[in-house]
Design a protein around this motif. Sequence first.
Motif, PDB file in Angstrom:
ATOM      1  N   ASN A  21       1.791   6.398  -7.155  1.00 57.44           N
ATOM      2  CA  ASN A  21       0.971   7.248  -7.706  1.00 57.44           C
ATOM      3  C   ASN A  21       1.455   8.771  -7.449  1.00 57.44           C
ATOM      4  O   ASN A  21       0.984   9.498  -8.367  1.00 57.44           O
ATOM      5  CB  ASN A  21      -0.378   6.785  -6.911  1.00 57.44           C
ATOM      6  N   GLU A  22       1.875   9.071  -6.228  1.00 62.69           N
ATOM      7  CA  GLU A  22       2.306  10.235  -6.082  1.00 62.69           C
ATOM      8  C   GLU A  22       3.380  10.768  -7.183  1.00 62.69           C
ATOM      9  O   GLU A  22       3.319  11.900  -7.896  1.00 62.69           O
ATOM     10  CB  GLU A  22       2.898  10.355  -4.622  1.00 62.69           C
ATOM     11  N   ASP A  77       0.614  -1.156  -0.115  1.00 63.78           N
ATOM     12  CA  ASP A  77      -0.036   0.047  -0.030  1.00 63.78           C
ATOM     13  C   ASP A  77       1.098   1.312  -0.106  1.00 63.78           C
ATOM     14  O   ASP A  77       0.411   2.241  -0.814  1.00 63.78           O
ATOM     15  CB  ASP A  77      -0.853  -0.036   1.036  1.00 63.78           C
ATOM     16  N   ASP A  78       1.888   1.136   0.796  1.00 67.89           N
ATOM     17  CA  ASP A  78       2.974   2.525   0.974  1.00 67.89           C
ATOM     18  C   ASP A  78       3.436   2.584  -0.394  1.00 67.89           C
ATOM     19  O   ASP A  78       3.593   3.813  -0.949  1.00 67.89           O
ATOM     20  CB  ASP A  78       3.884   2.528   1.968  1.00 67.89           C
ATOM     21  N   ASN A 103       0.791   4.099  -3.125  1.00 66.06           N
ATOM     22  CA  ASN A 103       0.776   5.550  -2.966  1.00 66.06           C
ATOM     23  C   ASN A 103       1.845   6.456  -3.403  1.00 66.06           C
ATOM     24  O   ASN A 103       1.826   7.314  -3.672  1.00 66.06           O
ATOM     25  CB  ASN A 103       0.692   5.615  -1.395  1.00 66.06           C
TER      26      ASN A 103
END
Length: 134
Positions: free
Chosen positions: A51-52, A44-45, A48
């Motif tokens: 995506n950033e 998940d990290d 994220n």
Amino acid sequence: MLEWKKEYNLGIEEIDNQHKHLFEIAARVGELTKDIGEGIDCYDDFMNILNELVDYTIYHFDYEEAYMQKNNFNNDEFLVHQVEHKMFVKKLEKFQETDFDENQYESINNMLTFLVDWIVHHIIDVDSKYVKVS
């Protein structure tokens, strides 16, 4: 692995700051390898951060391309530069589609190597060209 060096400075404050931010995002990818080494699930990290990175890269490339056009950068070289930007974003998007759960450490290391090589090469060998004409 990814540390800002003074030779990466182009002398254009906003673009240098954006490049530094790209380094910061990529460094966060590197930090995940430590967590994975300790057995922590970082899927998940990682997604994220990825995506950033995609969003910020698109923002940065748009800014950089506008700067190049404003400063009458050679059109043929601009088009080549633009293609490099698009290919980088496509590669990041492919990473978004990859299933990292099977081997997170290897997958993240592969991406980190790609980021380091591409960002450093692009700043030193490609971006430096438009500084010379601006």
